[in-house]
Scaffold this motif. Structure first.
Motif, mmCIF file in Angstrom:
data_model
loop_
_atom_site.group_PDB
_atom_site.id
_atom_site.type_symbol
_atom_site.label_atom_id
_atom_site.label_comp_id
_atom_site.label_asym_id
_atom_site.label_seq_id
_atom_site.Cartn_x
_atom_site.Cartn_y
_atom_site.Cartn_z
ATOM 1 N N ARG A 204 0.805 -1.213 0.000
ATOM 2 C CA ARG A 204 0.000 0.000 0.000
ATOM 3 C C ARG A 204 0.848 1.278 0.000
ATOM 4 N NH1 ARG A 204 -4.678 -0.787 4.358
ATOM 5 N NH2 ARG A 204 -3.008 -2.105 5.142
ATOM 6 N N GLY A 205 2.097 1.136 0.485
ATOM 7 C CA GLY A 205 2.996 2.283 0.509
ATOM 8 C C GLY A 205 3.228 2.906 -0.855
ATOM 9 N N ALA A 258 10.871 -6.294 -0.346
ATOM 10 C CA ALA A 258 9.535 -5.819 0.022
ATOM 11 C C ALA A 258 9.553 -4.299 0.113
ATOM 12 C CB ALA A 258 9.117 -6.423 1.352
ATOM 13 N N ILE A 259 8.677 -3.668 -0.645
ATOM 14 C CA ILE A 259 8.675 -2.205 -0.723
ATOM 15 C C ILE A 259 7.314 -1.671 -0.284
ATOM 16 C CG2 ILE A 259 8.888 -0.237 -2.292
ATOM 17 C CD1 ILE A 259 10.584 -2.394 -4.047
ATOM 18 N N GLY A 260 7.332 -0.867 0.769
ATOM 19 C CA GLY A 260 6.071 -0.279 1.241
ATOM 20 C C GLY A 260 5.089 -1.308 1.760
ATOM 21 N N ASP A 283 8.562 3.776 7.390
ATOM 22 C CA ASP A 283 8.282 3.675 8.817
ATOM 23 C C ASP A 283 9.328 2.778 9.477
ATOM 24 O OD1 ASP A 283 7.329 3.359 11.339
ATOM 25 O OD2 ASP A 283 5.482 2.307 10.765
ATOM 26 N N ALA A 284 10.209 3.363 10.291
ATOM 27 C CA ALA A 284 11.269 2.588 10.940
ATOM 28 C C ALA A 284 10.700 1.539 11.888
ATOM 29 C CB ALA A 284 12.203 3.526 11.703
ATOM 30 N N ASP A 299 11.754 6.690 1.832
ATOM 31 C CA ASP A 299 10.615 6.794 0.936
ATOM 32 C C ASP A 299 10.851 5.949 -0.319
ATOM 33 O OD1 ASP A 299 8.411 7.556 -0.439
ATOM 34 O OD2 ASP A 299 9.100 9.600 -0.868
ATOM 35 N N ALA A 300 9.930 5.049 -0.590
ATOM 36 C CA ALA A 300 10.068 4.141 -1.732
ATOM 37 C C ALA A 300 10.320 4.913 -3.023
ATOM 38 C CB ALA A 300 8.813 3.289 -1.878
ATOM 39 N N PHE A 301 9.650 6.065 -3.181
ATOM 40 C CA PHE A 301 9.760 6.809 -4.428
ATOM 41 C C PHE A 301 11.171 7.373 -4.626
ATOM 42 C CE2 PHE A 301 5.308 6.647 -3.384
ATOM 43 C CZ PHE A 301 4.755 6.263 -4.588
#
Lengths: 315, 244
Positions: A204-205, A258-260, A283-284, A299-301
């Motif tokens: 969802r991230g 795994a991303i977000g 989110d740590a 941030d994934a982006f």
């Protein structure tokens, strides 16, 4: 003892998971016989011989391809012809449909989703995944004929050259199969998730389906399959067959990125057989970091395009 | 139409699995539920009952402790229940019990989850189909009936197949075949008085035996990299983890 391995093909190529099944069989018995639907040309014989198959039963009839009922009967005729005590099949959606039918037909005991080589040959004792990826069980199969279905990476590929002969095996074509295939929708050319050696998964991230381009680019760079979390498939951002987790696909690749994805217990159940897990999350406190080997809090982006570029520099 | 729905009694999906001495599941504090895939099968059966009219029988192989789970299935909309009084020790054992019951009744459709979420054999639907000489399809994501003709969607790697078969048949179900149903108060009240028949198990040979259980090895702690250290991460994947 005689061991028979079912060989599955995808788009005309022998699946690497089927070659793993050959290597698994080879570790149990010197003599390994295989059975496949399709043409056993010199290309197939070369590959099977490279991993130690001495003989392959085949039948190129179109009627056999993808018909689990027909294939169960075809494999059973190979079992009888060869007097096989042990039948080994790599898991796939087709294999999962064949295995229970074959076990009943062959009056065999069966252990599915086996993750490791046997710890004992007599009685045959193997480890299998249970509680949906959360645990393993060690099981013994009773005397008599046996069937094992293997999880991906249950054993590594190891060459063991021998010369492989072929023998056409007849089968009685069923006039009208019990289950008729009307149509198939299948992504072609892409790497199939359950068999992928590397997986790039996003959750969802990512904020929306339009942002998957960078995930696909990272996956392409790695030669990885793409996957997603359950909320993402529930919201139809991605197709259902990409959903990894307790109620989705269980994967066991060598690399899972795994991303977000926060890492709910249900998602972890689908991935914790992965060899190496990389987690990228802003989110740590995301629980997934507790099950990861490597992590980036960010941030994934921002991280994903940088990671793709960094990988391009080394591979 | 008669529909048999086979359900398992399993730990809730959020359960942290633990074992007592590596020999059996530690049931302490574990909430047991209808298997999540079986829940989809049950929901589809109740939908078919509502749209086409059907009698829905739910079957569980389990000891007395599973009865609250069976009552929940009755509350969701099954009409009656059968409990085969035995531990569901192995797929072959369970499949023989179901086939034995099916041979004494005239079911048009046998539905269950694609696999149980405890032992994950994923075998029982295919075995029951084979024992009865019926077609079986799993994992079934869609099931529509027109008379005795069933159209189904089966999930395959990277896609799906559209399949057709004639009743009677067996299907191992998964989402999105139906929406899970939550029992309402009326359902819960009526479930108390619906018949729940306890049947003795038949003896079966060929079952596998479970010797011990263990948990996946814990991962050593996560090694963190800063956002501008992606090259170091890639290097670690290459040199340390050896996965690139």
């Amino acid at each position: 003892m005689s061991v028979l391995v079912f060989i599955e093909t995808n788009e005309g190529e022998i699946k690497s998971s089927s070659l793993e099944a050959v290597c698994y069989a080879k570790s149990i018995n010197e003599n390994v016989v295989a059975i496949m639907a399709g043409e056993a040309s010199s290309k197939e014989l070369d590959i099977l011989g490279k991993y130690g198959v001495t003989k392959v039963f085949y039948n190129e009839s179109e009627a056999l391809a993808n018909d689990s009922q027909g294939l169960a009967e075809f494999i059973f005729s190979g079992v009888e012809k060869e007097g096989a005590d042990l039948i080994i099949i790599a898991r796939s959606s087709l294999a999962d449909s064949i295995a229970p039918k074959l076990a009943i037909k062959a009056k065999a005991s069966i252990a599915t989703n086996v993750v490791d080589l046997p710890s004992s040959q007599s009685p045959l004792t193997v480890k299998r995944g249970v509680f949906t990826g959360k645990a393993f069980a060690t099981v013994s199969l009773p005397e008599g004929r046996k069937v094992l279905t293997l999880a991906k990476n249950a054993v590594g590929l190891k060459e063991s050259p021998s010369s492989c002969s072929s023998e056409k095996l007849g089968f009685s074509e069923v006039a009208s199969p019990k289950v008729k295939r009307l149509s198939v929708e299948k992504a072609t050319g892409s790497i199939l998730l359950p068999e992928a050696d590397k997986v790039v998964s996003a959750g969802r991230g990512l904020k929306g389906p339009e942002n998957w381009e960078m995930i696909e680019e990272l996956a392409n760079t790695l030669g990885a399959a793409t996957a997603c979390s359950k909320p993402v498939s529930d919201m139809e951002w991605r197709p259902h067959h990409e959903h990894v987790g307790q109620t989705g696909i269980k994967v066991s690749p060598s690399l899972y990125i795994a991303i977000g994805i926060s890492g709910a217990i249900q998602h972890l159940a689908g991935v914790n057989s992965s060899k190496t897990i990389v987690v990228i999350n802003k989110d740590a406190e995301a629980p997934f970091f507790k099950s990861a080997d490597y992590g980036i809090v960010g941030d994934a982006f921002e991280v994903v395009p940088k990671l793709t570029e960094a990988i391009k520099r080394v591979v | 139409m008669n529909i048999l729905v086979c359900i398992t009694h399993v730990p809730d999906t959020t359960t942290k699995i633990k074992f007592v001495d590596g020999k059996e599941l530690d049931k302490n504090g574990v909430q047991f539920v209808i298997g999540p895939y079986d829940d989809y099968a049950l929901a589809r059966a109740v939908e078919l009952k509502e749209s086409l009219g059907a009698k829905v029988t739910v079957l569980n192989v389990g000891k007395q402790e599973t009865e609250p789970t069976i009552r929940k299935a009755l509350a969701i909309g099954a009409d009656e229940a059968i409990r085969i009084d035995a531990e569901p020790s192995d797929a072959i054992f369970v499949a023989h019990q179901i086939a034995h019951i099916a041979k004494q009744n005239s079911y048009d459709l046998i539905l269950m989850g694609r696999e149980s979420s405890d032992y994950n054999g994923g075998l029982v639907h295919g075995m029951v189909g084979e024992m009865l000489g019926w077609p079986s399809v799993s994992p079934c994501m869609k099931l529509d009936l027109e008379g005795t003709n069933a159209k189904m969607q089966k999930e395959i790697e990277g896609g799906k197949e559209l399949l057709e078969a004639t009743l009677p048949l067996v299907a191992g179900c998964q989402e999105p075949i139906a929406e899970w149903k939550i029992p309402n108060m009326r359902g819960i009240m009526s479930a108390r008085t619906k018949p729940l028949n306890v049947v003795e198990a038949i003896s079966v040979e060929g079952a596998i035996s479970y010797n011990s259980f263990d948990l996946p090895p814990e991962r050593s702690s996560c090694k963190f990299f800063e956002v501008d250290q992606v090259d170091d991460l890639v290097n670690a994947l290459k040199e340390e983890a050896k996965v690139l």
